[in-house]
Write an enzyme that holds these catalytic residues in place. Structure first.
Site, PDB file in Angstrom:
ATOM      1  N   GLU A 142      -1.719  10.053   1.453  1.00 35.38           N
ATOM      2  CA  GLU A 142      -1.275   8.911   0.440  1.00 35.38           C
ATOM      3  C   GLU A 142      -2.414   8.678  -0.542  1.00 35.38           C
ATOM      4  OE1 GLU A 142      -0.419   5.560   3.178  1.00 35.38           O
ATOM      5  OE2 GLU A 142      -1.725   4.355   1.906  1.00 35.38           O
ATOM      6  N   THR A 198       1.308   4.291  -2.879  1.00 40.12           N
ATOM      7  CA  THR A 198       1.145   2.819  -2.548  1.00 40.12           C
ATOM      8  C   THR A 198       1.740   1.844  -3.839  1.00 40.12           C
ATOM      9  OG1 THR A 198      -1.090   2.352  -3.408  1.00 40.12           O
ATOM     10  CG2 THR A 198      -0.919   2.948  -1.031  1.00 40.12           C
ATOM     11  N   ALA A 242      -0.431  -5.029  -4.027  1.00 35.04           N
ATOM     12  CA  ALA A 242      -1.670  -5.247  -2.934  1.00 35.04           C
ATOM     13  C   ALA A 242      -1.713  -6.733  -2.800  1.00 35.04           C
ATOM     14  CB  ALA A 242      -2.786  -4.618  -3.152  1.00 35.04           C
ATOM     15  N   ALA A 298       9.857  -7.067   6.862  1.00 32.99           N
ATOM     16  CA  ALA A 298      10.161  -5.623   6.485  1.00 32.99           C
ATOM     17  C   ALA A 298      11.663  -5.097   6.875  1.00 32.99           C
ATOM     18  CB  ALA A 298       9.168  -4.647   6.841  1.00 32.99           C
ATOM     19  N   HIS A 358      -0.513  -5.512  14.592  1.00 36.83           N
ATOM     20  CA  HIS A 358      -0.562  -5.998  13.366  1.00 36.83           C
ATOM     21  C   HIS A 358      -1.625  -7.412  13.387  1.00 36.83           C
ATOM     22  CE1 HIS A 358       0.649  -8.308   9.493  1.00 36.83           C
ATOM     23  NE2 HIS A 358       0.552  -7.355   9.006  1.00 36.83           N
ATOM     24  N   GLN A 392      -0.956   2.441  10.855  1.00 33.73           N
ATOM     25  CA  GLN A 392      -2.210   1.758  10.517  1.00 33.73           C
ATOM     26  C   GLN A 392      -3.250   2.923  10.923  1.00 33.73           C
ATOM     27  OE1 GLN A 392      -4.203   0.573   8.312  1.00 33.73           O
ATOM     28  NE2 GLN A 392      -3.661  -1.658   8.932  1.00 33.73           N
ATOM     29  N   GLN A 429     -16.751   1.385   3.379  1.00 34.58           N
ATOM     30  CA  GLN A 429     -15.547   1.563   3.426  1.00 34.58           C
ATOM     31  C   GLN A 429     -14.899   1.086   4.645  1.00 34.58           C
ATOM     32  OE1 GLN A 429     -14.772   5.433   4.167  1.00 34.58           O
ATOM     33  NE2 GLN A 429     -12.541   5.302   4.645  1.00 34.58           N
TER      34      GLN A 429
HETATM   35  P1  FAD Z   1       6.451  -6.344   9.112  1.00 36.05           P
HETATM   36  O1  FAD Z   1       7.078  -5.202   9.841  1.00 36.05           O
HETATM   37  O2  FAD Z   1       7.428  -7.393   8.582  1.00 36.05           O
HETATM   38  O3  FAD Z   1       5.493  -7.343   9.918  1.00 36.05           O
HETATM   39  C1  FAD Z   1       4.509  -8.220   9.480  1.00 36.05           C
HETATM   40  C2  FAD Z   1       4.291  -9.107  10.694  1.00 36.05           C
HETATM   41  O4  FAD Z   1       5.422  -9.948  10.919  1.00 36.05           O
HETATM   42  C3  FAD Z   1       3.878  -8.419  12.016  1.00 36.05           C
HETATM   43  O5  FAD Z   1       3.065  -9.360  12.651  1.00 36.05           O
HETATM   44  C4  FAD Z   1       5.157  -8.629  12.780  1.00 36.05           C
HETATM   45  O6  FAD Z   1       5.010  -8.358  14.187  1.00 36.05           O
HETATM   46  C5  FAD Z   1       5.945  -9.793  12.357  1.00 36.05           C
HETATM   47  N1  FAD Z   1       7.185  -9.603  12.144  1.00 36.05           N
HETATM   48  C6  FAD Z   1       8.036  -8.414  11.761  1.00 36.05           C
HETATM   49  N2  FAD Z   1       9.297  -8.703  11.699  1.00 36.05           N
HETATM   50  C7  FAD Z   1       9.355 -10.015  12.280  1.00 36.05           C
HETATM   51  C8  FAD Z   1      10.524 -10.772  12.503  1.00 36.05           C
HETATM   52  N3  FAD Z   1      11.980 -10.512  12.224  1.00 36.05           N
HETATM   53  N4  FAD Z   1      10.460 -11.894  13.147  1.00 36.05           N
HETATM   54  C9  FAD Z   1       9.248 -12.669  13.384  1.00 36.05           C
HETATM   55  N5  FAD Z   1       8.354 -11.537  13.273  1.00 36.05           N
HETATM   56  C10 FAD Z   1       8.223 -10.442  12.527  1.00 36.05           C
HETATM   57  N6  FAD Z   1       0.603  -3.080   1.657  1.00 36.05           N
HETATM   58  C11 FAD Z   1       0.837  -3.033   0.279  1.00 36.05           C
HETATM   59  O7  FAD Z   1       0.817  -4.113  -0.243  1.00 36.05           O
HETATM   60  N7  FAD Z   1       0.849  -1.907  -0.496  1.00 36.05           N
HETATM   61  C12 FAD Z   1       1.328  -0.573   0.149  1.00 36.05           C
HETATM   62  O8  FAD Z   1       1.454   0.359  -0.340  1.00 36.05           O
HETATM   63  C13 FAD Z   1       1.049  -0.733   1.749  1.00 36.05           C
HETATM   64  N8  FAD Z   1       0.988   0.474   2.281  1.00 36.05           N
HETATM   65  C14 FAD Z   1       0.970   0.749   3.545  1.00 36.05           C
HETATM   66  C15 FAD Z   1       1.231   1.991   4.354  1.00 36.05           C
HETATM   67  C16 FAD Z   1       0.826   2.048   5.582  1.00 36.05           C
HETATM   68  C17 FAD Z   1       1.051   3.259   6.460  1.00 36.05           C
HETATM   69  C18 FAD Z   1       0.374   0.689   6.414  1.00 36.05           C
HETATM   70  C19 FAD Z   1       0.508   0.924   8.018  1.00 36.05           C
HETATM   71  C20 FAD Z   1       0.184  -0.524   5.675  1.00 36.05           C
HETATM   72  C21 FAD Z   1       0.610  -0.382   4.402  1.00 36.05           C
HETATM   73  N9  FAD Z   1       0.474  -1.905   3.714  1.00 36.05           N
HETATM   74  C22 FAD Z   1       0.680  -1.725   2.439  1.00 36.05           C
HETATM   75  C23 FAD Z   1       0.105  -2.840   4.405  1.00 36.05           C
HETATM   76  C24 FAD Z   1       1.150  -4.051   4.631  1.00 36.05           C
HETATM   77  O9  FAD Z   1       1.952  -4.301   3.791  1.00 36.05           O
HETATM   78  C25 FAD Z   1       0.668  -5.058   5.656  1.00 36.05           C
HETATM   79  O10 FAD Z   1       0.065  -4.631   6.744  1.00 36.05           O
HETATM   80  C26 FAD Z   1       1.801  -6.165   5.844  1.00 36.05           C
HETATM   81  O11 FAD Z   1       0.831  -7.340   6.271  1.00 36.05           O
HETATM   82  C27 FAD Z   1       2.737  -6.146   7.030  1.00 36.05           C
HETATM   83  O12 FAD Z   1       3.781  -5.234   6.301  1.00 36.05           O
HETATM   84  P2  FAD Z   1       4.807  -4.580   7.243  1.00 36.05           P
HETATM   85  O13 FAD Z   1       5.901  -3.822   6.536  1.00 36.05           O
HETATM   86  O14 FAD Z   1       4.165  -4.130   8.516  1.00 36.05           O
HETATM   87  O15 FAD Z   1       5.438  -6.022   7.793  1.00 36.05           O
END
Ligand code: FAD
Length: 285
Positions: free
Chosen positions: A18, A47, A50, A123, A147, A174, A210
């Protein structure tokens, strides 16, 4: 090659690296990735945005990586502050580039929520939309220690299941430093009926600062052994890096012994740490 095809290969460990679009020094990023080419990564993930500060897609970087460096690139994409129209526009750009895979995320909620548009709240909604509108193969994020917004791991895994049901084919986790957290997470994920590959996210330790920054932003535990060595080498950045390579090597070796399908390295745009770890693991890959 799409994600299903990549991870259905059984014979070898699938490596992915990444990187992030740098504000400057773009040539340096290409130089670092050129050094990683010898490990034959199946994917380079890039990525996006942010903390809600979404930008245009880094199409220049995607094209360079894909067409000139011949990598299979997987852009990340977040929906948190994007309207449906913007999401659709960006997906069209990605497909036009000939990209096959995408890491679909919600993104972090910005401090100033008034900046945010809520066409997509989570998501799983973005994944459903991508599945419906495109032929892209979709990855999503998982959190071995839960999370940060989630009340508990069980709820978080229920929400992970929504992403899989919506069409995700692979989960990238993560970063974590305690493999037991990962093993126990995978067990719970499987019990929840999720059967797609769960790929561990590996962050090689480059400095104490970091690690503290990353673990401060998310729910990630630092094992005692790591804390002790941070204290021991607090005045020696080179020793910290050396310890980081040793720790990363042992961590990855144990993951490989437990038959993970791949390793996803958060490189922070530097080849050295991931290279050293992979060189140490030659026999196991
Ligand atoms: P979701 O899956 O939507 O989850 C977010 C929160 O909401 C969680 O607590 C979950 O339990 C809850 N939730 C999910 N769906 C529902 C639902 N339907 N109803 C109620 N609650 C729900 N961030 C960036 O900005 N850019 C990047 O390029 C980036 N790359 C990443 C790469 C990796 C491998 C990882 C692990 C994270 C990355 N992130 C990045 C961080 C990520 O955007 C954050 O962690 C963000 O807060 C959550 O994204 P998610 O897609 O996991 O969200």
């Amino acid at each position: 090659m799409n994600l299903q095809e990549i991870y259905s290969e059984n014979q070898k460990t699938i490596l992915s690296f990444e990187v992030f679009p740098p504000d400057t020094e773009i040539e340096s990023l290409y130089g670092e990735l050129a050094k990683l080419k010898k490990y034959s990564p199946a994917l380079i993930s890039l990525t996006y945005g942010a903390a809600g500060k979404n930008k245009e897609f880094s199409t220049g970087i995607l094209t360079q990586l894909k067409d000139r460096m011949n990598f299979n690139v997987m852009p990340h994409f977040t929906c948190i502050c994007n309207s449906k129209a913007t999401v659709e526009k960006n997906l069209a750009i990605i497909e036009k580039l000939g990209v096959e895979n995408i890491l679909a995320l919600r993104g972090d909620i910005p401090e100033d929520k008034t900046l945010c548009n809520y066409d997509f709240r989570y998501a799983n909604e973005l994944i459903e939309f991508i599945k419906h509108k495109t032929n892209l193969s979709i990855a999503s994020a998982g959190y071995p220690e839960g999370h940060i917004e989630s009340p508990d791991l069980k709820t978080d895994i229920e929400n992970l299941k929504r992403k899989v049901d919506a069409g995700a084919s692979v989960i990238y986790t993560q970063l974590f430093f305690d493999n037991n957290k990962f093993f126990s997470y995978v067990e719970k994920v499987r019990k929840a009926g999720i059967n797609i590959p769960v790929i561990p996210g590996i962050m090689p330790v480059l400095s104490v600062k970091q690690v503290n920054k990353m673990t401060g932003l998310a729910r990630i535990s630092i094992p005692d052994k790591m804390k002790k060595n941070f204290e021991k080498y607090k005045n020696s950045p080179e020793d910290i890096k050396k310890f980081g390579t040793e720790y990363g090597t042992c961590q990855c070796a144990e993951l490989l012994d437990n038959k993970v399908k791949g390793l996803h390295f958060f490189t922070l745009n530097k080849a050295r740490a991931a290279s050293e770890i992979l060189d140490n693991l030659k026999e196991k890959l």
